[in-house]
Design an enzyme around this catalytic site. Structure first.
Site, PDB file in Angstrom:
ATOM      1  N   LYS A   1       0.884  -1.177   0.000  1.00 55.34           N
ATOM      2  CA  LYS A   1       0.000   0.000   0.000  1.00 55.34           C
ATOM      3  C   LYS A   1       0.913   1.217   0.000  1.00 55.34           C
ATOM      4  O   LYS A   1       1.192   1.812   1.039  1.00 55.34           O
ATOM      5  CB  LYS A   1      -0.918  -0.025   1.212  1.00 55.34           C
ATOM      6  CG  LYS A   1      -2.103  -0.959   1.014  1.00 55.34           C
ATOM      7  CD  LYS A   1      -3.113  -0.873   2.128  1.00 55.34           C
ATOM      8  CE  LYS A   1      -4.030   0.304   1.997  1.00 55.34           C
ATOM      9  NZ  LYS A   1      -5.129   0.109   1.034  1.00 55.34           N
TER      10      LYS A   1
HETATM   11  N1  PPE Z   1      -7.031  -3.303  -3.432  1.00 53.33           N
HETATM   12  C1  PPE Z   1      -6.619  -2.028  -3.256  1.00 53.33           C
HETATM   13  C2  PPE Z   1      -5.939  -1.351  -4.376  1.00 53.33           C
HETATM   14  C3  PPE Z   1      -6.861  -1.391  -2.037  1.00 53.33           C
HETATM   15  O1  PPE Z   1      -6.453  -0.136  -1.866  1.00 53.33           O
HETATM   16  C4  PPE Z   1      -7.546  -2.064  -1.008  1.00 53.33           C
HETATM   17  C5  PPE Z   1      -7.822  -1.384   0.294  1.00 53.33           C
HETATM   18  C6  PPE Z   1      -7.941  -3.407  -1.224  1.00 53.33           C
HETATM   19  C7  PPE Z   1      -7.651  -3.988  -2.450  1.00 53.33           C
HETATM   20  C8  PPE Z   1      -8.603  -4.218  -0.154  1.00 53.33           C
HETATM   21  O2  PPE Z   1      -7.698  -4.526   0.883  1.00 53.33           O
HETATM   22  P1  PPE Z   1      -8.154  -4.775   2.375  1.00 53.33           P
HETATM   23  O3  PPE Z   1      -8.562  -3.463   2.931  1.00 53.33           O
HETATM   24  O4  PPE Z   1      -6.965  -5.337   3.037  1.00 53.33           O
HETATM   25  O5  PPE Z   1      -9.271  -5.745   2.326  1.00 53.33           O
HETATM   26  N2  PPE Z   1      -8.102   0.003   0.208  1.00 53.33           N
HETATM   27  C9  PPE Z   1      -8.026   0.845   1.380  1.00 53.33           C
HETATM   28  C10 PPE Z   1      -7.976   2.292   1.020  1.00 53.33           C
HETATM   29  C11 PPE Z   1      -9.240   2.990   0.718  1.00 53.33           C
HETATM   30  C12 PPE Z   1      -9.075   4.493   0.548  1.00 53.33           C
HETATM   31  O6  PPE Z   1      -9.830   5.062  -0.233  1.00 53.33           O
HETATM   32  O7  PPE Z   1      -8.218   5.103   1.201  1.00 53.33           O
HETATM   33  C13 PPE Z   1      -9.074   0.469   2.404  1.00 53.33           C
HETATM   34  O8  PPE Z   1     -10.068  -0.185   2.084  1.00 53.33           O
HETATM   35  O9  PPE Z   1      -8.882   0.833   3.569  1.00 53.33           O
END
Ligand code: PPE
Length: 306
Positions: A159
């Protein structure tokens, strides 16, 4: 607007929200090298609050930093505890938690060897990411013309702030065209993920999601796969093309912010019946029970704020 809380944890101290300020020469502001997490704390049915899969999120923060050759000057245990302390200091029983590590002020240029690494933890109230109605009735998505990162261009399993320029371009493109969220294809043209979510399809009761090859290893994704398998569903981690989205019975996003959000329309094609299907609804119901501590089997995913 983010609703202010009392405190922000910054470099080891809980300081007043308004004092968490940075210099404009903060290195990460210029070059996008910072790593962050998104975590949720839920109010449990029995009264206490719990952070969902905190250990895994902290680990991923450190994995992201490691991949970028950034050394966070704390241990995983210290960040874990600092998150709990921040929630307590803010008296929040439900919150979205954003830890971030970034390169501070010092030298400019792409190789700042001696600039300090700063770490901060911010917690705020964040409701349904794609709207309450989206969570209930499903959202309208569009495949973006922007391609998701190639694995040798960005560290797709991290991230990293810079990764999200690509996400933001996609989101801007489709929201300006009147859709709620973008779906992104990988450089070979297969379905990858949302701008901030993983994606799942259901057809004939079988569940499919893209493999981790070039996407973020979502912690919600992992949780949903475990729950679905527990419920007896077959879950395949396999690449698929955009037309598989169109002809799926159900499609949904997963993510910490997005939780489990049904997708009712993609590229102007109605998905299934046009409203959230039985598999999505069942997984949503179990997931929201799990995060609130109602499911014994998954209580080990919760870190109670006490
Ligand atoms: N793909 C991406 C690109 C992504 O940023 C997230 C989380 C996920 C998949 C899902 O991952 P997880 O949260 O571990 O299930 N995105 C974060 C950021 C959102 C934002 O706008 O800032 C989140 O969901 O917290």
């Amino acid at each position: 607007m983010v609703e202010k809380a009392d405190k922000i944890w910054m470099d080891g101290n809980l300081i007043p929200w308004d004092e968490a300020q940075l210099h404009v020469l903060t290195h990460s502001l210029h070059y996008g090298m910072s790593v962050f997490e998104g975590i949720r704390c839920y109010r449990c049915t029995e009264g206490t609050s719990a952070v969902f899969r905190l250990k895994e999120h902290v680990r991923r923060l450190f994995d992201s930093a490691h991949a970028l050759l950034m050394k966070i000057p704390y241990s995983q245990d210290e960040i874990f505890q600092a998150i709990i302390d921040t929630l307590k200091a803010n008296g929040q029983d439900e919150a979205y938690i954003r830890p971030i590590a970034f390169i501070g002020e010092g030298a400019m240029g792409l190789h700042p060897q001696d600039n300090p690494i700063h770490t901060a933890i911010i917690t705020w109230k964040w409701g349904a990411y794609l709207g309450e109605e989206g969570l209930l009735k499903g959202i309208r998505a569009k495949i973006s013309s922007f391609t998701r990162h190639h694995v040798n261009i960005m560290m797709t399993k991290t991230k990293t702030a810079g990764n999200y320029v690509n996400s933001t371009l996609a989101k801007l493109e489709v929201t300006r065209a009147g859709y709620d969220e973008a779906i992104m294809l990988d450089p070979e043209g297969y379905v990858a993920e949302g701008t901030g979510e993983n994606i799942f399809i259901v057809r004939d009761n079988r569940i499919k999601t893209p493999p981790l090859t070039s996407i973020l290893g979502g912690i919600t994704r992992d949780s949903v796969i475990a729950i679905a398998k527990d419920e007896g569903f077959e879950v395949e981690e396999k690449r698929f093309s955009r037309d598989e989205l169109y002809i799926a019975d159900e499609v949904f996003f997963t993510g910490t912010a997005a939780e489990i959000t049904p997708i009712r329309e993609i590229d102007d094609r109605i998905i299934g019946s046009g409203s959230p299907g039985p598999v999505t609804k069942k997984l949503q119901e179990i997931f929201f029970g799990v995060v609130k501590g109602e499911v014994e089997k998954y209580k080990h995913w919760l870190s109670y704020v006490e």
